[in-house]
Structure formats: C-alpha cells, structure tokens
Motif scaffolding. Structure first.
Motif, mmCIF file in Angstrom:
data_model
loop_
_atom_site.group_PDB
_atom_site.id
_atom_site.type_symbol
_atom_site.label_atom_id
_atom_site.label_comp_id
_atom_site.label_asym_id
_atom_site.label_seq_id
_atom_site.Cartn_x
_atom_site.Cartn_y
_atom_site.Cartn_z
ATOM 1 N N GLN A 1 -24.675 -63.209 -3.045
ATOM 2 C CA GLN A 1 -23.317 -62.938 -2.601
ATOM 3 C C GLN A 1 -22.325 -63.590 -3.549
ATOM 4 O O GLN A 1 -22.685 -64.454 -4.347
ATOM 5 N N LYS A 2 -21.066 -63.169 -3.362
ATOM 6 C CA LYS A 2 -20.038 -63.583 -4.312
ATOM 7 C C LYS A 2 -19.961 -65.105 -4.489
ATOM 8 O O LYS A 2 -19.787 -65.598 -5.595
ATOM 9 N N THR B 1 -13.154 -56.852 -14.569
ATOM 10 C CA THR B 1 -13.099 -55.678 -15.447
ATOM 11 C C THR B 1 -13.861 -54.516 -14.826
ATOM 12 O O THR B 1 -13.391 -53.379 -14.839
ATOM 13 N N VAL B 2 -15.038 -54.797 -14.279
ATOM 14 C CA VAL B 2 -15.815 -53.723 -13.660
ATOM 15 C C VAL B 2 -15.108 -53.225 -12.393
ATOM 16 O O VAL B 2 -15.101 -52.031 -12.095
ATOM 17 N N GLU B 3 -14.477 -54.143 -11.678
ATOM 18 C CA GLU B 3 -13.694 -53.723 -10.501
ATOM 19 C C GLU B 3 -12.623 -52.711 -10.882
ATOM 20 O O GLU B 3 -12.426 -51.710 -10.190
ATOM 21 N N THR B 4 -11.947 -52.989 -11.989
ATOM 22 C CA THR B 4 -10.887 -52.084 -12.423
ATOM 23 C C THR B 4 -11.428 -50.685 -12.687
ATOM 24 O O THR B 4 -10.784 -49.692 -12.394
ATOM 25 N N LEU B 5 -12.658 -50.624 -13.237
ATOM 26 C CA LEU B 5 -13.264 -49.325 -13.520
ATOM 27 C C LEU B 5 -13.585 -48.572 -12.222
ATOM 28 O O LEU B 5 -13.341 -47.368 -12.117
ATOM 29 N N LEU C 1 -26.625 -57.901 -12.302
ATOM 30 C CA LEU C 1 -26.046 -58.520 -11.110
ATOM 31 C C LEU C 1 -24.603 -58.046 -10.893
ATOM 32 O O LEU C 1 -24.246 -57.585 -9.810
ATOM 33 N N VAL C 2 -23.770 -58.139 -11.920
ATOM 34 C CA VAL C 2 -22.359 -57.772 -11.777
ATOM 35 C C VAL C 2 -22.222 -56.283 -11.451
ATOM 36 O O VAL C 2 -21.449 -55.890 -10.581
ATOM 37 N N ALA C 3 -23.013 -55.455 -12.127
ATOM 38 C CA ALA C 3 -22.926 -54.003 -11.872
ATOM 39 C C ALA C 3 -23.269 -53.697 -10.417
ATOM 40 O O ALA C 3 -22.555 -52.945 -9.738
#
Ligand SMILES: Nc1ncnc2c1ncn2[C@@H]1O[C@H](COP(=O)(O)OP(=O)(O)OP(=O)(O)O)[C@@H](O)[C@H]1O
Ligand SMILES: [Mg+2]
Length: 427
Positions: A40-41, A53-57, A82-84
C-alpha cells in the motif's frame, strides 16, 4: 470424498500436532516480503515523483477521458512494476467511484514473449473482467483472433470506456514489440470501439549501458520516466516499513541496516533487499533460532548474489547466451577452465543452430563474450605467443556451469536437444 488421495486427519488427531502451533514461526506476515506483493501507499518509499507522473498519464481515464501512454525505464528492483500496478489500481478504483469503466490488463512479457502470447493474455485478462462467459479459444487460432476479441465488431472493449495495458518487461517481446505497440495505438486511432487505450510499457533492458531501448522509447511521445536506483537510506526505509512481516523482536539490531547496505552495494535494488531479508528469516528458522542475526543476512546475501547473476544471464540477448552456454559446456566437460574464442565458437554454432537455425560470425561472438565480463559473469584476458604469433583472448566462467547453462537456454526441451547434439558432435 471417500477417494480423496490426501486424507485430512480428524480434529482429535490434530490436537497434539506441532504444526498447530503457529507462534513457532518467526514470521507474522511473510507475504509482505514476497516479490509479487504490491504494498500500500504508506509502505512505498521515495517514488513520489514517479507516482505523480504516472498519475498524470492515467488520471483522465478515471473520469472517462482519454489517458496517455508512457514508458517506464530503470534498473532492476527500482519499483517500476510496483508503481505501474499501484497507480493503475488506484485509477481503476476512482473510475468505479465515478461510474466509468476502466479495464486494466497486466501482461508480463517475460512469460508471454511473442505477439500472439501477449495478445492472448490481453484478451483473456479483459474477458475475465468484462464478460467472463465469453468464449475465446486458447490455441489453434492466429493473433488477429485475439485482437478481434478485443476491438473487433463484437469486441469486448465496446463495453469499456478505457483500457490500461501494462506491458511489463516489454523488451522480452523482441522483434514483436513494434507490432503489438502499433496494433494498440492504431486500434484506438481507428476509433473502432470508442474505448481509449493507454499503454504503460516497462523495461529494464540496459544492455549494460544506461540508455533506454531506443526502439521502444521512440514509440512513445514523451521521454521515458526514469527510475533511479535507491540509496542505502531509502532501502533501509523500505525494509523498515515491512518489518511487521516478522514477529516483534525477531530482528536483531543492525539486521535492517546491514541488509540495506548489502543491497545498495551494486545498484540500489529493492527486490534484492527484500530477498535478502526474507532468506535471512528462512535461514534463521532452519537454524531453529528465534532471532535473525547479521550472520543470517550475510549468508542470505551470498545466495542472492547467485540469483542476481542468473537474472543477468536471462536478460542477455539470445546469441550472447548461446556463446556463454558454450563456455559453460566446455568448463563442465573439459579439464581446463579457460577457453579461446575459437574453441567456444564451434560449440556456440551448434547451440545457436539448434535454438534459432542461424549463427553469428566469430567476430560478433568475441564482442558479445566481452560483455559478460562487466557484470562479472566471466573473466577474459589476452594471452598467447609474442607479436609474431598473434595474441588471442581466453575466457573463464566465474560461476557454476550447470547453473549458467540452465539460465542460458530457455526451455528444458531446447536444453535437452542441445546437450544431445553436443555429446554427439563435440569430442
Ligand atoms: N519505493 C519502494 N517502496 C517499497 N517497496 C519497493 C519500492 N520499490 C520497489 N519495492 C519492492 O521491491 C520489489 C521490486 O520492485 P519492482 O518489482 O517494482 O521492481 P522493478 O523495477 O519492476 O524491477 P525489474 O526491472 O527487475 O522488474 C517489489 O517487491 C517491490 O514491492
Ligand atoms: Mg518489474
């Protein structure tokens, strides 16, 4: 029931079974240390920028708008997968709250390593979410059948507002990479289904340099999102946030610090850090000890060093692996331990012919063999007579040949064919 081959003892019989005592394990939540675990976060350290950055996408997809695609690149164990997964999972949750349908498909291209396999996996993942009863053949059909199931006339994606495809270890698709990426982007351009598609491609392919794979990178509009290695402090923080994997007081002082320091030695690799800690725990249990000591950590690190080398070999290009296989084969079957490029070239040709039907030139193999020295899989040096006779390069394997051979050749079938052929033709 009566013919169950695995009998379950009655409750009475289990009364005194030592296995009923769960408290004997030093682990409390061992699963927190498994490499597949997506924390979890609040357990994720030092990836705020990459997550953002991935959130923005992906964020637009959560609100029914077109998301963007992106390419995540960095060395192994730097948190890309993990981030993806983390951001995709959150976007999907928010989409649910918003009442839009966001479908996610995760494809590990190391396992699904051709266009057909990856397309099939994608189709099945989407099917399982959107329409589990829909029939899609498992085999005996071409790649286009799977694309058709996704965005054909009656395709599944007609029922989704957006699709996020994570193509993890995309470099493993080799020559099929362009094909699948262009199919994914064209299907959306053609507006066949009205479903927006975002591709999150991930690679750690560095070919021992630090540049991203140009071919993959050029398929994406934006620059790759680079994941830098962790420093020892970050690794320590990552480990500290997982210590509830163990029971209280099990880890001796200094164990976390040492694990972090060892995992930071090469490049800060979080998988390696978690690996070492998990194995140290297992070693402590095997020792019948109630505590994990620095000694266990050092022992675990030696194992993981070996694992790391196997990983590096598996990530090598096919022909560099076949050449390395040749060296391992000679090391195993001859009484000497160093071999000239010429000696291993003959063996290489046999291996390469069986695996791919073609072989590269002597010079190319020399170049490829040189690359194994940097990650310390092999050692090589010039030797031979004076100038007039010409010197030549000899190679020596630094690891167990059996382990190297099985890491070099993918399937056990090829492995067997190669060994049969070699024992016939190399005297
Ligand atoms: N920033 C982090 N915080 C907490 N745990 C992390 C972090 N980064 C990585 N990990 C953990 O380390 C392990 C490896 O991470 P991950 O699988 O994301 O690496 P990767 O960059 O995809 O590596 P590879 O290129 O080898 O696939 C996972 O178990 C993951 O949970
Ligand atoms: Mg990964």
């Amino acid at each position: 029931m009566g013919n169950d081959p695995i009998p379950t003892p009655s409750i009475e019989d289990l009364q005194d079974d030592p296995m009923t005592d769960e408290t004997t394990s030093i682990f409390r939540r061992r699963e927190l240390l498994r490499p597949q675990h997506v924390p979890q976060k609040d357990r994720i350290v030092g990836r705020d920028r990459e997550i953002e950055t991935v959130e923005t996408l992906l964020k637009p997809a959560a609100f029914g708008n077109p998301p963007e695609s992106g390419f995540l690149f960095g060395k192994t164990g730097t948190g890309k997968s993990l981030v993806a997964k983390h951001v995709t999972g959150r976007a999907r949750g928010i989409a649910q709250m918003q009442g839009t349908t966001l479908t996610a498909a995760y494809v590990d291209c190391d396992q699904y390593n051709t266009e057909t396999r990856a397309a099939r996996k994608m189709a099945f993942e989407v099917r399982n979410v959107i329409d589990p009863d829909r029939y899609i053949p498992k085999e005996g059909v071409g790649t286009s059948r799977y694309y058709d199931a996704l965005w054909g006339g009656d395709g599944l994606l007609h029922k989704s507002d957006s699709l996020i495809v994570i193509l993890d270890e995309i470099d493993k698709l080799g020559d099929d990479t362009d094909e699948i990426l262009s199919k994914l982007s064209r299907s959306e351009e053609a507006g066949k289904t009205g479903c927006y598609i975002s591709v999150i491609a991930i690679s750690n392919k560095t070919d021992y340099s630090d540049a991203p794979d140009e071919r993959v990178a050029s398929s994406f509009q934006d620059d790759p999102i680079i994941f830098p290695p962790y420093d020892a402090n970050q690794l320590q923080a990552i480990l500290e946030r997982r210590i509830d994997a163990f029971r209280d007081g099990v880890l001796e002082d200094g164990v976390i610090e040492l694990t972090a320091a060892l995992a930071a030695r090469d490049h800060g690799d979080a998988r390696r850090a978690l690996d070492i800690l998990r194995s140290a725990g297992k070693l402590a249990e095997k020792d019948d000890r109630k505590r994990v000591t620095e000694e266990h950590v050092r022992e675990a690190d030696e194992y993981s060093d070996l694992n790391r080398s196997v990983q590096i070999i598996k990530n090598g290009t096919p022909h560099s692996r076949y050449a390395l296989y040749a060296l391992a084969y000679l090391t195993k079957t001859r009484s000497t331990d160093s071999f000239s490029t010429g000696e291993l070239y003959d063996v290489y040709c046999i291996v390469a012919e069986i695996a791919t039907g073609e072989s590269l030139t002597h010079q190319r193999i020399l170049d490829l063999m040189k690359k194994w020295t940097l990650p310390e899989i092999t050692e090589s040096r010039h030797t031979g007579g004076g100038k007039s006779e010409g010197s030549y390069r000899i190679h020596r394997l630094l690891h167990d040949p059996d382990i190297v051979m099985s890491a070099c050749v993918n399937s056990s079938e090829t492995q067997r064919d190669v060994l049969n052929k070699l024992s016939e033709s190399v005297s």
